[in-house]
Design a protein around this motif. Structure first.
Motif, mmCIF file in Angstrom:
data_model
loop_
_atom_site.group_PDB
_atom_site.id
_atom_site.type_symbol
_atom_site.label_atom_id
_atom_site.label_comp_id
_atom_site.label_asym_id
_atom_site.label_seq_id
_atom_site.Cartn_x
_atom_site.Cartn_y
_atom_site.Cartn_z
ATOM 1 N N ASP A 68 0.816 -0.742 -0.025
ATOM 2 C CA ASP A 68 0.345 0.172 0.579
ATOM 3 C C ASP A 68 0.968 1.313 -0.016
ATOM 4 O OD1 ASP A 68 -2.497 -1.367 0.078
ATOM 5 O OD2 ASP A 68 -2.547 -1.693 2.042
ATOM 6 N N VAL A 69 0.328 2.141 -0.548
ATOM 7 C CA VAL A 69 0.636 3.466 -0.689
ATOM 8 C C VAL A 69 0.864 3.852 0.746
ATOM 9 C CG1 VAL A 69 0.621 6.203 -1.172
ATOM 10 C CG2 VAL A 69 0.142 4.410 -3.059
ATOM 11 N N GLY A 70 2.250 4.235 1.149
ATOM 12 C CA GLY A 70 2.126 4.753 2.471
ATOM 13 C C GLY A 70 3.548 4.030 3.115
ATOM 14 N N SER A 71 3.690 2.678 2.491
ATOM 15 C CA SER A 71 4.597 1.218 3.656
ATOM 16 C C SER A 71 5.652 1.622 3.437
ATOM 17 C CB SER A 71 3.667 -0.066 2.891
ATOM 18 O OG SER A 71 2.534 -0.379 3.267
ATOM 19 N N PRO A 72 6.245 1.038 4.338
ATOM 20 C CA PRO A 72 7.463 1.182 4.053
ATOM 21 C C PRO A 72 8.755 0.119 2.806
ATOM 22 C CG PRO A 72 6.996 0.735 6.166
ATOM 23 C CD PRO A 72 5.977 0.508 5.520
ATOM 24 N N LEU A 73 9.205 1.016 2.283
ATOM 25 C CA LEU A 73 9.869 0.216 0.787
ATOM 26 C C LEU A 73 11.073 -0.349 0.845
ATOM 27 C CD1 LEU A 73 9.465 -0.222 -1.881
ATOM 28 C CD2 LEU A 73 10.082 1.910 -2.821
ATOM 29 N N VAL A 74 12.055 1.202 1.127
ATOM 30 C CA VAL A 74 13.616 0.364 2.174
ATOM 31 C C VAL A 74 13.838 1.130 2.872
ATOM 32 C CG1 VAL A 74 14.344 0.156 -0.375
ATOM 33 C CG2 VAL A 74 14.129 1.793 0.399
ATOM 34 N N GLY A 75 15.164 0.914 3.498
ATOM 35 C CA GLY A 75 16.047 1.418 4.585
ATOM 36 C C GLY A 75 16.985 1.968 4.448
ATOM 37 N N PHE A 76 17.225 3.294 4.553
ATOM 38 C CA PHE A 76 18.615 4.088 4.560
ATOM 39 C C PHE A 76 19.577 3.860 5.833
ATOM 40 C CE2 PHE A 76 16.186 5.156 0.308
ATOM 41 C CZ PHE A 76 17.654 5.295 -0.350
ATOM 42 N N ALA A 77 20.374 4.559 5.585
ATOM 43 C CA ALA A 77 21.670 4.741 6.490
ATOM 44 C C ALA A 77 22.151 6.030 5.497
ATOM 45 C CB ALA A 77 22.680 3.805 6.995
ATOM 46 N N GLU A 78 22.889 6.557 6.811
ATOM 47 C CA GLU A 78 24.334 7.648 6.326
ATOM 48 C C GLU A 78 24.854 6.980 5.696
ATOM 49 O OE1 GLU A 78 24.810 10.551 8.504
ATOM 50 O OE2 GLU A 78 23.017 11.875 8.233
ATOM 51 N N VAL A 79 25.536 7.429 4.094
ATOM 52 C CA VAL A 79 26.897 6.567 4.060
ATOM 53 C C VAL A 79 28.623 7.050 5.016
ATOM 54 C CG1 VAL A 79 28.967 6.214 2.220
ATOM 55 C CG2 VAL A 79 26.394 6.947 1.732
ATOM 56 N N GLY A 80 28.578 5.387 5.478
ATOM 57 C CA GLY A 80 29.635 5.608 6.335
ATOM 58 C C GLY A 80 28.813 5.283 7.484
ATOM 59 N N ALA A 81 27.269 5.392 7.678
ATOM 60 C CA ALA A 81 27.093 5.382 9.105
ATOM 61 C C ALA A 81 27.744 3.721 9.552
ATOM 62 C CB ALA A 81 26.077 5.596 9.538
ATOM 63 N N ALA A 82 27.443 3.159 10.978
ATOM 64 C CA ALA A 82 27.384 1.875 11.504
ATOM 65 C C ALA A 82 26.266 1.494 11.193
ATOM 66 C CB ALA A 82 27.970 1.554 13.088
ATOM 67 N N PRO A 83 26.171 -0.046 10.473
ATOM 68 C CA PRO A 83 24.837 -0.873 10.550
ATOM 69 C C PRO A 83 24.283 -1.439 11.718
ATOM 70 C CG PRO A 83 26.874 -1.979 8.725
ATOM 71 C CD PRO A 83 27.522 -1.367 9.766
ATOM 72 N N ASP A 84 23.173 -1.027 11.551
ATOM 73 C CA ASP A 84 22.787 -1.632 13.185
ATOM 74 C C ASP A 84 21.470 -2.389 12.859
ATOM 75 O OD1 ASP A 84 20.758 -2.343 15.085
ATOM 76 O OD2 ASP A 84 19.979 0.631 14.892
ATOM 77 N N PRO A 85 21.304 -3.852 12.799
ATOM 78 C CA PRO A 85 21.244 -4.728 12.305
ATOM 79 C C PRO A 85 20.090 -5.092 12.323
ATOM 80 C CG PRO A 85 22.536 -5.532 13.742
ATOM 81 C CD PRO A 85 22.943 -4.361 13.634
ATOM 82 N N GLY A 86 19.327 -4.512 13.994
ATOM 83 C CA GLY A 86 18.130 -4.305 14.809
ATOM 84 C C GLY A 86 17.272 -3.574 13.780
ATOM 85 N N ALA A 87 17.877 -2.024 12.656
ATOM 86 C CA ALA A 87 17.123 -1.065 12.492
ATOM 87 C C ALA A 87 15.725 -1.587 11.425
ATOM 88 C CB ALA A 87 17.792 0.195 11.474
ATOM 89 N N GLY A 88 14.789 -0.412 12.432
ATOM 90 C CA GLY A 88 13.114 -0.871 10.905
ATOM 91 C C GLY A 88 12.837 0.224 10.722
ATOM 92 N N GLY A 89 13.694 1.775 10.062
ATOM 93 C CA GLY A 89 13.166 2.923 10.293
ATOM 94 C C GLY A 89 13.005 3.956 11.165
ATOM 95 N N ASN A 90 13.073 3.233 12.684
ATOM 96 C CA ASN A 90 12.176 4.252 13.503
ATOM 97 C C ASN A 90 13.655 4.695 14.370
ATOM 98 O OD1 ASN A 90 10.091 3.523 13.687
ATOM 99 N ND2 ASN A 90 10.050 1.539 14.601
ATOM 100 N N ALA A 91 13.538 5.535 14.869
ATOM 101 C CA ALA A 91 14.438 6.337 15.725
ATOM 102 C C ALA A 91 15.029 5.650 17.327
ATOM 103 C CB ALA A 91 14.537 7.805 16.279
ATOM 104 N N ALA A 92 16.272 5.733 17.710
ATOM 105 C CA ALA A 92 16.645 5.186 19.273
ATOM 106 C C ALA A 92 15.457 5.252 20.287
ATOM 107 C CB ALA A 92 17.995 5.722 20.144
#
Length: 455
Positions: A68-92
């Motif tokens: 549906d429109v408005g559903s999460p499509l892809v997750g982004f991180a700034e280039v150089g930021a450490a990967p966060d395996p638990g990130a799902g698009g929400n802030a800390a």
């Protein structure tokens, strides 16, 4: 900083889209406007560009999945930021991360690195931003035209970022083959590819659907059957036809006519040897007929309790595609025919529009806006049929197959070419007399083109 890119509003009232092919995978670093995925809407195939530069941390849908429109499509991180395996698009702190600017079909996004929405106030010193359409690159210098972004299909299998060990990767198959598999309800992971490097071909999918490859039926399907997901254009068509059939009181009238003289006229050589197709001739015959029966080019507005009469005839041609049936709008033609294109030009326009429809290359604007539809069921070898009205229209004309058969001609029996025309109409807008007059107007022109000279 982590964030999610949400499936944008693709315009024209569309509320969902199906992922046809991913052009990126988890861990890829992308640039702004780089194609992330090819998606299928009820209107067309489009490529979604990245709204920013960054690293892909998650793909929130699989190929073939509808969102549906408005559903999460892809997750982004700034280039150089450490990967966060638990990130799902929400802030800390648990709040949703800032959403990037929505990308609309026909609406530009900036290409200067800013994440502001187009149209926001900008300092006077900032350079003017280019507008980039979905599926297109920046405007080429000196041309004023956007560069079409070429479709790039992955040549290696895409592995879903689930983290599970031993999970089978998605097989190698081109997007048209994936669409065919989705239509037939075939799980590509159960298909053995016979193409180069194990690539799955259309024939492999169809063989699997017929049970020739020993594939088991999908969950939820009875033995000896398979299910077909209804998505994209097929879903839109099903909803539109259901709404039309159970809303507008359909009626129809039929006539079979001798078109031998017209076909002989169309077959004669011309100076430029350009040809006019019979379908184009029908379209041209509709124009003056609609001018004489205006209710044939109208729609019933149930909410307002009134009939809207269109000032211009915008012809739509029904096109059968692998994705389903759609009505493609032809270039504008003046209702009285005086300023319309010539027969050969209209023939070329019909062919070009139909091919774009089959390729999934029509824009949303090119599949909306028609006021009267023509469907040529004769190409399938049938003599006629009773078509369902395209929503928002009062008439649709079906053309049957051209048949050579004995026919009364000038008081004798002769071998002639005949065709059956069927007009379905909204009985709230036209009565039987008006519909019959409109149909016979078209029929008389096609039976004797010289009638246009004396009317």
């Amino acid at each position: 900083m982590m964030s999610d890119f949400l499936l944008p509003d693709l315009g024209e009232g569309l509320t969902e889209a199906t992922i046809v092919a991913w052009h990126v995978k988890v861990g890829d670093e992308v640039t702004r406007n780089q194609a992330l995925a090819e998606v299928e809407t009820a209107k067309a195939l489009v490529e979604l560009p990245s709204p920013r530069a960054g690293r892909i941390t998650a793909l929130h849908a699989e190929e073939g999945q509808t969102l549906d429109v408005g559903s999460p499509l892809v997750g982004f991180a700034e280039v150089g930021a450490a990967p966060d395996p638990g990130a799902g698009g929400n802030a800390a702190d648990g709040s949703v991360a800032e959403e990037p600017a929505a990308v609309l079909v026909g609406v530009g996004v900036s290409v200067d690195g800013s994440d502001e929405a187009v149209g926001a106030a900008e300092p006077a010193a900032r350079p003017q931003r280019q507008q980039v359409l979905v599926g297109y690159g920046p405007v080429l210098p000196g041309t004023g035209r956007p560069r079409r972004r070429p479709r790039s299909f992955a040549t290696t299998p895409y592995v879903r970022p689930t983290g599970a060990t031993g999970e089978r990767p998605t097989p190698r198959a081109m997007p048209p083959v994936r669409r065919r598999a989705r239509d037939l309800g075939v799980d590509l992971r159960s298909v053995h590819g016979s193409g180069p490097g194990g690539r799955i071909l259309r024939a492999d999918v169809e063989a699997c659907a017929q049970g020739l490859s020993g594939a088991a039926p999908r969950e939820g399907a009875s033995a000896g059957s398979h299910t077909i997901p209804v998505t994209g254009l097929r879903k839109q068509t099903a909803q539109a036809m259901s709404a039309s059939a159970f809303t507008a009181p359909h009626a129809s009238v039929h006539v079979t006519i001798d078109v031998t003289d017209t076909l002989e006229l169309l077959g004669r050589d011309t100076r430029d040897r350009a040809r006019t197709s019979f379908l184009a001739s029908v379209c041209r015959a509709i124009l003056p007929a609609a001018a004489r029966t205006p209710a044939a080019n109208a729609r019933y507005d149930a909410e307002a309790g009134q009939i809207e009469m269109f000032d211009q005839v915008r012809l739509g041609v029904a096109v059968a595609t692998d994705r389903g049936l759609l009505v493609a709008t032809l270039p504008e033609i003046d209702a009285d025919g005086h300023q319309g294109p010539s027969g050969p030009a209209l023939t070329a326009a019909i062919a070009e529009t139909a091919q774009k429809a089959r390729d999934g290359a029509l824009t949303p604007a090119e599949v909306t806006g028609s006021t009267l539809t023509v469907t040529n069921v004769g190409v399938f070898g049938v003599d006629g049929g009773t078509p369902i009205l395209n929503p928002g229209q009062s008439t649709i004309l079906a053309i049957g197959a051209l048949r050579r058969q004995p026919w009364e001609h000038r008081g004798e029996i002769a071998l002639r070419t005949v065709v059956t025309l069927t007009l379905s109409f909204d009985h709230r807008v036209l009565d039987g007399a008006e519909a019959s007059a409109f149909l016979m107007d078209i029929a008389e022109t096609l039976a004797d083109p010289a009638t246009l000279l004396v009317r």
